[in-house]
Design a protein around this motif. Structure first.
Motif, mmCIF file in Angstrom:
data_model
loop_
_atom_site.group_PDB
_atom_site.id
_atom_site.type_symbol
_atom_site.label_atom_id
_atom_site.label_comp_id
_atom_site.label_asym_id
_atom_site.label_seq_id
_atom_site.Cartn_x
_atom_site.Cartn_y
_atom_site.Cartn_z
ATOM 1 N N LEU A 1 0.831 -1.208 0.000
ATOM 2 C CA LEU A 1 0.000 0.000 0.000
ATOM 3 C C LEU A 1 0.859 1.250 0.000
ATOM 4 C CD1 LEU A 1 -2.742 -0.951 2.647
ATOM 5 C CD2 LEU A 1 -2.908 -1.108 0.147
ATOM 6 N N THR A 2 0.366 2.278 -0.701
ATOM 7 C CA THR A 2 1.050 3.575 -0.718
ATOM 8 C C THR A 2 0.014 4.683 -0.735
ATOM 9 O OG1 THR A 2 1.108 3.554 -3.147
ATOM 10 C CG2 THR A 2 3.065 2.691 -1.983
ATOM 11 N N GLY A 3 0.487 5.914 -0.587
ATOM 12 C CA GLY A 3 -0.371 7.086 -0.740
ATOM 13 C C GLY A 3 -1.572 7.084 0.170
ATOM 14 N N ASP A 4 -2.739 7.436 -0.405
ATOM 15 C CA ASP A 4 -3.969 7.582 0.374
ATOM 16 C C ASP A 4 -4.420 6.273 1.014
ATOM 17 O OD1 ASP A 4 -4.039 10.240 -0.245
ATOM 18 O OD2 ASP A 4 -5.467 10.007 -1.916
ATOM 19 N N ALA A 5 -4.184 5.194 0.305
ATOM 20 C CA ALA A 5 -4.608 3.895 0.841
ATOM 21 C C ALA A 5 -3.885 3.587 2.147
ATOM 22 C CB ALA A 5 -4.338 2.793 -0.190
ATOM 23 N N LEU A 6 -2.603 3.861 2.192
ATOM 24 C CA LEU A 6 -1.830 3.622 3.414
ATOM 25 C C LEU A 6 -2.164 4.657 4.485
ATOM 26 C CD1 LEU A 6 0.380 1.992 4.846
ATOM 27 C CD2 LEU A 6 2.075 3.534 3.849
ATOM 28 N N ALA A 7 -2.361 5.894 4.039
ATOM 29 C CA ALA A 7 -2.671 6.972 4.979
ATOM 30 C C ALA A 7 -3.972 6.721 5.729
ATOM 31 C CB ALA A 7 -2.740 8.301 4.238
ATOM 32 N N LYS A 8 -4.964 6.132 5.033
ATOM 33 C CA LYS A 8 -6.241 5.845 5.672
ATOM 34 C C LYS A 8 -6.091 4.880 6.846
ATOM 35 C CE LYS A 8 -9.276 6.715 1.719
ATOM 36 N NZ LYS A 8 -10.216 6.124 0.719
ATOM 37 N N LEU A 9 -5.079 4.011 6.771
ATOM 38 C CA LEU A 9 -4.856 3.035 7.836
ATOM 39 C C LEU A 9 -4.020 3.602 8.993
ATOM 40 C CD1 LEU A 9 -4.106 -0.217 5.790
ATOM 41 C CD2 LEU A 9 -6.204 0.344 7.024
ATOM 42 N N VAL A 10 -2.986 4.366 8.659
ATOM 43 C CA VAL A 10 -2.039 4.785 9.692
ATOM 44 C C VAL A 10 -2.342 6.152 10.293
ATOM 45 C CG1 VAL A 10 -0.190 3.361 8.728
ATOM 46 C CG2 VAL A 10 -0.407 5.750 8.011
ATOM 47 N N ASN A 11 -2.915 7.074 9.504
ATOM 48 C CA ASN A 11 -3.125 8.429 10.023
ATOM 49 C C ASN A 11 -4.057 8.482 11.238
ATOM 50 O OD1 ASN A 11 -1.379 9.286 8.107
ATOM 51 N ND2 ASN A 11 -2.819 10.598 6.969
ATOM 52 N N PRO A 12 -5.143 7.697 11.253
ATOM 53 C CA PRO A 12 -5.983 7.709 12.460
ATOM 54 C C PRO A 12 -5.203 7.300 13.722
ATOM 55 C CG PRO A 12 -7.170 6.709 10.645
ATOM 56 C CD PRO A 12 -5.748 6.889 10.177
ATOM 57 N N LEU A 13 -4.273 6.362 13.559
ATOM 58 C CA LEU A 13 -3.460 5.944 14.709
ATOM 59 C C LEU A 13 -2.477 7.043 15.125
ATOM 60 C CD1 LEU A 13 -2.771 2.261 13.606
ATOM 61 C CD2 LEU A 13 -4.180 2.996 15.543
ATOM 62 N N TYR A 14 -1.912 7.735 14.128
ATOM 63 C CA TYR A 14 -1.024 8.864 14.439
ATOM 64 C C TYR A 14 -1.808 9.949 15.189
ATOM 65 C CZ TYR A 14 2.788 7.139 11.457
ATOM 66 O OH TYR A 14 3.810 6.414 10.916
ATOM 67 N N GLU A 15 -3.049 10.182 14.743
ATOM 68 C CA GLU A 15 -3.880 11.209 15.380
ATOM 69 C C GLU A 15 -4.258 10.809 16.804
ATOM 70 O OE1 GLU A 15 -7.004 11.526 12.561
ATOM 71 O OE2 GLU A 15 -5.872 12.830 11.195
ATOM 72 N N GLN A 16 -4.439 9.508 17.027
ATOM 73 C CA GLN A 16 -4.710 9.038 18.396
ATOM 74 C C GLN A 16 -3.472 9.186 19.290
ATOM 75 O OE1 GLN A 16 -6.576 5.097 17.175
ATOM 76 N NE2 GLN A 16 -7.808 5.537 19.006
ATOM 77 N N ALA A 17 -2.308 8.934 18.719
ATOM 78 C CA ALA A 17 -1.060 9.033 19.493
ATOM 79 C C ALA A 17 -0.699 10.472 19.820
ATOM 80 C CB ALA A 17 0.081 8.383 18.704
ATOM 81 N N LEU A 18 -1.094 11.394 18.918
ATOM 82 C CA LEU A 18 -0.624 12.768 18.987
ATOM 83 C C LEU A 18 -0.867 13.477 20.326
ATOM 84 C CD1 LEU A 18 0.825 14.852 17.286
ATOM 85 C CD2 LEU A 18 -1.395 15.616 16.404
ATOM 86 N N PRO A 19 -2.082 13.503 20.876
ATOM 87 C CA PRO A 19 -2.289 14.262 22.121
ATOM 88 C C PRO A 19 -1.488 13.717 23.302
ATOM 89 C CG PRO A 19 -4.234 12.947 21.584
ATOM 90 C CD PRO A 19 -3.343 12.902 20.386
ATOM 91 N N TYR A 20 -1.305 12.408 23.343
ATOM 92 C CA TYR A 20 -0.552 11.811 24.449
ATOM 93 C C TYR A 20 0.948 12.132 24.345
ATOM 94 C CZ TYR A 20 -4.895 9.193 24.925
ATOM 95 O OH TYR A 20 -6.224 8.853 25.068
ATOM 96 N N LEU A 21 1.463 12.049 23.134
ATOM 97 C CA LEU A 21 2.887 12.349 22.945
ATOM 98 C C LEU A 21 3.166 13.833 23.120
ATOM 99 C CD1 LEU A 21 3.651 10.000 19.911
ATOM 100 C CD2 LEU A 21 4.395 9.701 22.279
#
Length: 426
Positions: free
Chosen positions: A370-390
């Motif tokens: 997977l690349t581009g938007d397809a990969l982003a749809k999977l990982v970006n929500p997790l990055y956004e969840q991690a963001l406030p804690y980090l």
């Protein structure tokens, strides 16, 4: 015949000269020995009249002479010189004059050192003048000995024990750490020397323990953490069990890279101060984890949580233990609970953020197709969840480089140029 007689004559003369030279050398040795003894006697007579510096300098040759350095008299006089100077300065201090504690300490400690040198040299076996053999006590079967100065030495040591007690803390406060360590050691050990039996009342163990603690502090301040660890251990064995003795000992053991000592100190501190300070549990668990002793590690942290169930630090520590032993997935509930218990815990915030961040990284590593938007749809929500804690973890602890690096990566992945530029400025 005449020639032979002349040769014999020269041989006799030469032999006489050789004998004369040998006698002369022997005489010179005796004169040298007597000269040093005479010098020491002169110094003793001048004590109280001549200046300390003069007497001290005058006595120096006797310290290195092959004969006088082995003579108890030399060191006895040296002790008297130091003690006389100490007495004069101590009197001035007692009437309110300003006297440098380091100078007082140097004279007293040097005097005590010299006195202690006298004792082994002063014990001389008695010899039978006729046979040259040592005299033996018929009752005990032991060789008889005689002394010249030992009685006075013991009296002088006893007399100066109280002054030693009164100035040793001043020596420490004056930052003369080496002599402070020495003074504390003498105060602790002198009453227990065999020759001091009945001469000095030994302080109670509680006092000795406290003095050992201060000795440990002086060693630490003098940049000798390795020996400080030993002094703090002796203090604890004598019953000095204040929290500070454990914390200083841990600090010194860490400076010395003494892992076994760190664990041992934490084990002693845990039942006394474990509820008050979570570092002891953490240290023990880290020690057990290093040795893969999960049974003991779990036992300690579980008991600690039972004793203090509202401790975010302990709950988060349990999560770290579960992660090491099993997986970060099973550790997640503990990280989440720790943040709920204490939102100001930088460690708990970081571990919870790390959970989401690592999940995103794992997907990126596994989904190589997977690349581009397809990969982003999977990982970006997790990055956004991690963001406030980090972000919270980094806000609470700007020294957390791992949190900073994770945030840098997230800002880059989420195309947040403003925050990426801002974090690069720190």
């Amino acid at each position: 015949l005449k020639q032979k007689s002349i040769n014999n004559y020269f041989i006799i003369i030469f032999g006489m000269k050789k004998l004369f030279l040998m006698l002369a050398c022997s005489s010179m040795c005796i004169m040298g020995m007597n000269a040093q003894e005479k010098l020491v006697k002169e110094v003793e007579k001048e004590i109280g009249a001549a200046k300390y510096a003069t007497l001290s300098e005058k006595l120096k040759p006797a310290f290195t002479d092959a004969t006088s350095e082995k003579d108890a008299y030399t060191w006895f006089v040296a002790a008297k010189v130091e003690m006389n100077e100490f007495d004069e300065l101590f009197k001035q201090k007692m009437i309110g004059k300003n006297v440098d504690a380091t100078i007082l300490g140097k004279h007293l400690l040097a005097g005590i050192d010299y006195l202690k040198k006298v004792l082994p040299l002063d014990t001389v076996p008695e010899v039978d003048k006729k046979t040259g053999a040592p005299k033996v006590d018929k009752k005990t079967g032991l060789v008889k000995v005689k002394t010249r100065f030992s009685k006075n030495v013991v009296s002088m040591l006893a007399e100066n024990y109280s002054p030693l007690n009164s100035i040793m803390s001043e020596i420490h406060n004056a930052k003369d750490y080496a002599n402070a360590v020495k003074a504390y050691e003498l105060f602790i050990t002198l009453p227990f020397e065999p020759y001091m039996e009945g001469k000095i009342a030994a302080p109670a163990d509680t006092i000795l323990g406290e003095i050992r603690f201060y000795q440990g502090i002086a060693l630490w301040q003098g940049e000798n953490p390795k020996d400080a660890v030993g002094a703090f251990e002796k203090a604890r064995k004598l019953g000095y069990l204040k929290k500070e003795v454990f914390d200083y000992a841990l600090n010194c053991a860490a400076q010395s890279n003494n892992e076994p000592a760190i664990v041992k100190i934490a084990e002693e501190a845990l039942p006394l101060y474990g509820k008050q300070d979570g570092q002891y549990v953490r240290i023990l668990i880290n020690g057990y984890l290093n040795n893969q002793n999960y049974v003991e590690a779990n036992k300690i942290v579980d008991q600690a949580i039972l004793d203090d169930p509202q401790s975010a630090e302990l709950v988060n520590l349990k999560g770290n233990l579960v992660e090491n032993q099993k997986s970060i997935e099973e550790a997640f509930p503990y990280f989440k609970k720790a943040v709920d218990l204490d939102p100001t815990s930088s460690k708990a915030q970081f571990d919870l953020g790390r959970y989401y961040f690592n999940k995103a990284v794992k997907i990126r590593d596994e989904k190589t197709d997977l690349t581009g938007d397809a990969l982003a749809k999977l990982v970006n929500p997790l990055y956004e969840q991690a963001l406030p804690y980090l972000e919270k973890a980094y806000e609470l602890d700007k020294g957390n480089i791992d949190a900073k690096n994770a945030l840098r990566s997230i800002y880059y992945q989420l195309n947040d140029e403003e925050k990426l530029n801002a974090i690069e400025q720190y």
